[in-house]
Enzyme design. Structure first.
Site, PDB file in Angstrom:
ATOM      1  N   LYS A 171       9.410   8.671   2.382  1.00 43.28           N
ATOM      2  CA  LYS A 171       9.871   9.044   3.720  1.00 43.28           C
ATOM      3  C   LYS A 171      10.740   7.955   4.354  1.00 43.28           C
ATOM      4  O   LYS A 171      11.789   8.247   4.918  1.00 43.28           O
ATOM      5  CB  LYS A 171       8.681   9.330   4.662  1.00 43.28           C
ATOM      6  CG  LYS A 171       7.788  10.473   4.237  1.00 43.28           C
ATOM      7  CD  LYS A 171       6.750  10.818   5.310  1.00 43.28           C
ATOM      8  CE  LYS A 171       5.841   9.681   5.687  1.00 43.28           C
ATOM      9  NZ  LYS A 171       4.961   9.213   4.604  1.00 43.28           N
ATOM     10  N   ARG A 230       4.733  -1.193  -4.607  1.00 45.22           N
ATOM     11  CA  ARG A 230       5.265  -1.687  -3.334  1.00 45.22           C
ATOM     12  C   ARG A 230       4.414  -2.840  -2.810  1.00 45.22           C
ATOM     13  O   ARG A 230       4.929  -3.811  -2.272  1.00 45.22           O
ATOM     14  CB  ARG A 230       5.287  -0.536  -2.320  1.00 45.22           C
ATOM     15  CG  ARG A 230       5.974  -0.897  -1.015  1.00 45.22           C
ATOM     16  CD  ARG A 230       6.171   0.327  -0.144  1.00 45.22           C
ATOM     17  NE  ARG A 230       4.924   0.761   0.468  1.00 45.22           N
ATOM     18  CZ  ARG A 230       4.808   1.832   1.266  1.00 45.22           C
ATOM     19  NH1 ARG A 230       5.872   2.587   1.509  1.00 45.22           N
ATOM     20  NH2 ARG A 230       3.648   2.171   1.780  1.00 45.22           N
ATOM     21  N   ARG A 289      -5.991   5.967   2.432  1.00 47.62           N
ATOM     22  CA  ARG A 289      -4.835   6.568   3.116  1.00 47.62           C
ATOM     23  C   ARG A 289      -4.524   7.940   2.544  1.00 47.62           C
ATOM     24  O   ARG A 289      -4.145   8.860   3.282  1.00 47.62           O
ATOM     25  CB  ARG A 289      -3.624   5.630   3.005  1.00 47.62           C
ATOM     26  CG  ARG A 289      -3.767   4.424   3.939  1.00 47.62           C
ATOM     27  CD  ARG A 289      -2.924   3.254   3.503  1.00 47.62           C
ATOM     28  NE  ARG A 289      -1.510   3.507   3.618  1.00 47.62           N
ATOM     29  CZ  ARG A 289      -0.581   2.915   2.861  1.00 47.62           C
ATOM     30  NH1 ARG A 289      -0.938   2.054   1.920  1.00 47.62           N
ATOM     31  NH2 ARG A 289       0.680   3.185   3.035  1.00 47.62           N
TER      32      ARG A 289
HETATM   33  P1  AMP Z   1       2.917   4.143   7.460  1.00 48.34           P
HETATM   34  O1  AMP Z   1       3.829   2.976   7.366  1.00 48.34           O
HETATM   35  O2  AMP Z   1       3.566   5.365   8.054  1.00 48.34           O
HETATM   36  O3  AMP Z   1       2.231   4.444   6.145  1.00 48.34           O
HETATM   37  O4  AMP Z   1       1.782   3.737   8.496  1.00 48.34           O
HETATM   38  C1  AMP Z   1       0.933   2.621   8.267  1.00 48.34           C
HETATM   39  C2  AMP Z   1      -0.348   2.762   9.087  1.00 48.34           C
HETATM   40  O5  AMP Z   1      -0.025   2.812  10.486  1.00 48.34           O
HETATM   41  C3  AMP Z   1      -1.158   4.017   8.836  1.00 48.34           C
HETATM   42  O6  AMP Z   1      -1.996   3.906   7.693  1.00 48.34           O
HETATM   43  C4  AMP Z   1      -1.952   4.131  10.135  1.00 48.34           C
HETATM   44  O7  AMP Z   1      -3.005   3.187  10.176  1.00 48.34           O
HETATM   45  C5  AMP Z   1      -0.922   3.689  11.169  1.00 48.34           C
HETATM   46  N1  AMP Z   1      -0.126   4.841  11.680  1.00 48.34           N
HETATM   47  C6  AMP Z   1       1.223   5.038  11.518  1.00 48.34           C
HETATM   48  N2  AMP Z   1       1.611   6.172  12.111  1.00 48.34           N
HETATM   49  C7  AMP Z   1       0.490   6.721  12.662  1.00 48.34           C
HETATM   50  C8  AMP Z   1       0.224   7.903  13.390  1.00 48.34           C
HETATM   51  N3  AMP Z   1       1.194   8.787  13.689  1.00 48.34           N
HETATM   52  N4  AMP Z   1      -1.058   8.130  13.785  1.00 48.34           N
HETATM   53  C9  AMP Z   1      -2.047   7.267  13.518  1.00 48.34           C
HETATM   54  N5  AMP Z   1      -1.878   6.141  12.812  1.00 48.34           N
HETATM   55  C10 AMP Z   1      -0.617   5.850  12.385  1.00 48.34           C
END
Ligand code: AMP
Length: 193
Positions: A13, A127, A144
């Site tokens: 993404k 990564r 996750r």
């Molecule tokens: P990402 O980089 O999108 O994988 O996000 C890393 C971490 O940030 C996630 O595992 C969550 O802990 C937190 N996070 C990011 N976006 C959200 C969201 N929309 N709602 C809740 N937690 C989020």
């Protein structure tokens, strides 16, 4: 154009949102990047979310919605945006719909990147080694992916029922994925969503 990218961690993404954003002239907005920057700055937001992120759990909906609604009100988002990592739950999707609907600027479409779980795990471990992201370790990755299945995957039927969803295979080359995303985006702009 106002777009959402949907897909599990490791689906590509971030990479594709940056590329499509540059192509369309709209900013990609990654909630993960926003939160990581807050942690690095040591802000009050960062202090609140640090341990949640390290565990691979989700930050509470109210807090996340406030962060993103404030960001969407900034002038840089006036021409549109690509959300990467938000919404991640049905309440977040409903809050986004209410916020945009209230301004008369609904989403144009939602792009889902589909990638199998074994490929996701391999990519995320790679990564973690390259970028040293604290949550790209085997245990947190497993959590996750579980959280995605339990809380985020429900957004696929949510957006499908609104006629907004286009699903794209995310396991081909980055160029092929980008072409497929461009084609899907063109169908939104043609009003075919
Ligand atoms: P990402 O980089 O999108 O994988 O996000 C890393 C971490 O940030 C996630 O595992 C969550 O802990 C937190 N996070 C990011 N976006 C959200 C969201 N929309 N709602 C809740 N937690 C989020």
């Amino acid at each position: 154009m106002r777009l959402v990218f949907l897909g599990p961690p490791g689906a590509g993404k971030g990479t594709q949102a940056a590329r499509l954003g540059a192509h369309l002239g709209i900013p990609p907005l990654s909630t993960g990047d926003i939160l990581r920057a807050a942690v690095a700055e040591g802000s009050a937001l960062g202090a609140r979310v640090d341990s949640i992120m390290q565990a691979g759990e989700l930050v509470p909906d109210d807090l996340m919605t406030e962060v993103i609604v404030n960001r969407l009100a900034e002038p840089v988002c006036a021409p549109g945006f690509i959300l990467d990592g938000f919404p991640r739950t049905i309440p977040q999707a409903e809050a986004l719909e209410a916020a945009l609907g209230g301004k008369g600027i609904p989403l144009d479409g939602v792009l889902e990147l589909r990638v199998s779980e074994s490929i996701l795990t391999t990519r995320l471990l790679g990564r973690g080694e390259q970028q040293g992201r604290a949550d790209d370790n085997a245990e947190t990755i497993r959590n996750r992916l579980r959280v995605y299945g339990e809380q985020t995957a429900a957004l696929v039927p949510f957006y499908e029922s609104r006629g907004l969803l286009r699903s794209v295979a995310g396991e081909t080359t980055p160029d092929e994925v980008f072409s497929a995303l461009q084609a899907a985006t063109a169908s939104f702009s043609a009003g075919a969503a």
